[in-house]
Enzyme design. Structure first.
Site, PDB file in Angstrom:
ATOM      1  N   HIS A 123      -4.293  57.996 -10.472  1.00 61.99           N
ATOM      2  CA  HIS A 123      -3.115  57.278 -10.952  1.00 61.99           C
ATOM      3  C   HIS A 123      -3.216  55.783 -10.582  1.00 61.99           C
ATOM      4  O   HIS A 123      -2.419  55.274  -9.809  1.00 61.99           O
ATOM      5  CB  HIS A 123      -1.875  57.900 -10.286  1.00 61.99           C
ATOM      6  N   GLU A 158      -4.854  55.422 -16.177  1.00 60.76           N
ATOM      7  CA  GLU A 158      -5.234  56.528 -15.296  1.00 60.76           C
ATOM      8  C   GLU A 158      -6.263  57.450 -15.948  1.00 60.76           C
ATOM      9  O   GLU A 158      -5.953  58.109 -16.955  1.00 60.76           O
ATOM     10  CB  GLU A 158      -3.981  57.320 -14.951  1.00 60.76           C
TER      11      GLU A 158
HETATM   12  O1  TA6 Z   1       1.611  58.412 -14.875  1.00 58.71           O
HETATM   13  C1  TA6 Z   1       2.842  58.186 -15.493  1.00 58.71           C
HETATM   14  C2  TA6 Z   1       3.925  58.981 -14.772  1.00 58.71           C
HETATM   15  O2  TA6 Z   1       3.754  60.360 -14.978  1.00 58.71           O
HETATM   16  C3  TA6 Z   1       5.284  58.490 -15.252  1.00 58.71           C
HETATM   17  O3  TA6 Z   1       5.916  59.461 -16.045  1.00 58.71           O
HETATM   18  C4  TA6 Z   1       6.036  58.175 -13.963  1.00 58.71           C
HETATM   19  O4  TA6 Z   1       6.730  59.328 -13.513  1.00 58.71           O
HETATM   20  C5  TA6 Z   1       4.863  57.792 -13.045  1.00 58.71           C
HETATM   21  O5  TA6 Z   1       3.854  58.746 -13.351  1.00 58.71           O
HETATM   22  C6  TA6 Z   1       5.202  57.689 -11.578  1.00 58.71           C
HETATM   23  O6  TA6 Z   1       5.398  58.950 -11.045  1.00 58.71           O
HETATM   24  P1  TA6 Z   1       5.711  59.073  -9.460  1.00 58.71           P
HETATM   25  O7  TA6 Z   1       5.858  60.549  -9.217  1.00 58.71           O
HETATM   26  O8  TA6 Z   1       4.565  58.468  -8.723  1.00 58.71           O
HETATM   27  O9  TA6 Z   1       6.974  58.276  -9.229  1.00 58.71           O
END
Ligand code: TA6
Length: 314
Positions: A167, A271
């Site tokens: 991520h 990502e």
């Molecule tokens: O990668 C995108 C995502 O899935 C978004 O939907 C948002 O939720 C982001 O990840 C951040 O997620 P987190 O659980 O780290 O706050």
């Protein structure tokens, strides 16, 4: 300082959490916390920070650190019963004392091998045993390589299925002056429209509002162009067929306690992921996924990627 120490230093970070600093002679560096197995910093030889880390990031379990490269395993998003993005980023990893030899042993000296195995508590929430390994390596030219290997170590004969993502939060000067190349014309699932499937338009992606898309079957190379800074990030991936692109924009940013209200302007998540087709491993089987990040002057990349560099030439 011994040459070993120059390249790999074990120390304490925020709130006394264990971290490892990787350094290369030319001045580039990376930092990875054992909490979450999470890279939180990647700097070039000018000591410029290339990853985004929220000024409000919480370095305290069980909250995941907001920024750097959180590891999403055993799931990306809340497909199953687990919390969003799984629990690997909320656990303390260990330094792997005896990693199996890496298939493509790199000549890099600045690297650390981490491992995460489930606790008995973890087995209660996800009834499988595994070894989740991560090598973080800094190349002599400042490239940042993350290689993950996940092995099913179930003794009950059971397979397991997982999804996965690096991520990655890139630091950008101004999100409204950023372009992403390589995802044009791909199909994507739009998380803002109930994961409905659409097809991306034919030119580079730009940003003027919240974006949360899972691009399916993305190419091995994706470019993120920071126009203001004349800098291009090149993300090369292997074993991770999809690519997620996310920016929360202003409203969502305000609603996130661990993100500054205006910090969405300086971040973009691109990502390398495996989302559409989850991976299934039988006991004893191992999966490997990699991403390599580099940052180059944008003059080199205006619409096409460097054809000379084969993926993972090392
Ligand atoms: O990668 C995108 C995502 O899935 C978004 O939907 C948002 O939720 C982001 O990840 C951040 O997620 P987190 O659980 O780290 O706050």
């Amino acid at each position: 300082m011994s040459s070993e120490k120059v390249h790999v230093e074990h120390c304490k970070g925020v709130n006394g959490l264990d971290k490892v600093i990787l350094r290369e002679i030319r001045g580039c560096s990376a930092e990875v916390y054992l909490y979450g197995g999470q890279v939180t910093s990647w700097k070039n030889e000018l000591r410029e920070e290339l990853l985004f880390l929220s000024s409000k990031a919480i370095f305290k379990p069980p909250k995941a650190i907001r920024g750097g490269v959180p590891i999403c395993f055993p799931q990306f998003r809340n497909i199953g019963s687990l919390e969003q993005h799984g629990f690997a980023r909320n656990r303390v990893w260990s330094v792997d004392p005896d990693p199996p030899p890496f298939p493509s042993n790199t000549s890099h000296r600045a690297f650390v091998d981490l491992i995460l195995r489930p606790s008995e508590e973890d087995v209660k929430i996800w009834p499988h045993r595994y070894e989740c390994r991560l090598r973080v390596a800094l190349g002599p030219g400042g490239d940042l390589m993350l290689t993950s290997r996940i092995r099913n170590t179930n003794t009950d004969g059971k397979s397991f299925t997982f999804t996965f993502a690096y991520h990655t939060y890139f630091f950008v000067t101004d999100i409204s002056e950023v372009r992403v190349e390589g995802l044009e014309t791909l199909d994507y699932l739009d998380n803002l429209k109930n994961r409905e499937r659409f097809t991306e338009q034919g030119d580079a992606i730009t940003f003027e509002s919240e974006v949360d898309k899972v691009y399916l079957g993305a190419p091995t190379k994706i470019a993120i162009l920071d126009h203001e800074r004349k800098r291009t990030f090149v993300l090369r991936k292997d074993g991770l067929p999809d690519a997620v692109v996310w920016n929360p924009w202003d409203k969502k940013a305000k609603a996130m306690a661990d993100l500054g209200d205006d910090e969405y302007k300086h971040m973009l998540c691109v990502e390398a992921a495996c989302v559409e087709n989850p991976i299934t491993l039988k006991p004893g089987e191992e999966w490997r996924g990699r991403q390599e990040l580099s940052a180059v002057p944008s003059s080199y990349c205006s619409g096409q990627l460097d054809p000379r560099r084969a993926l993972f030439s090392g």
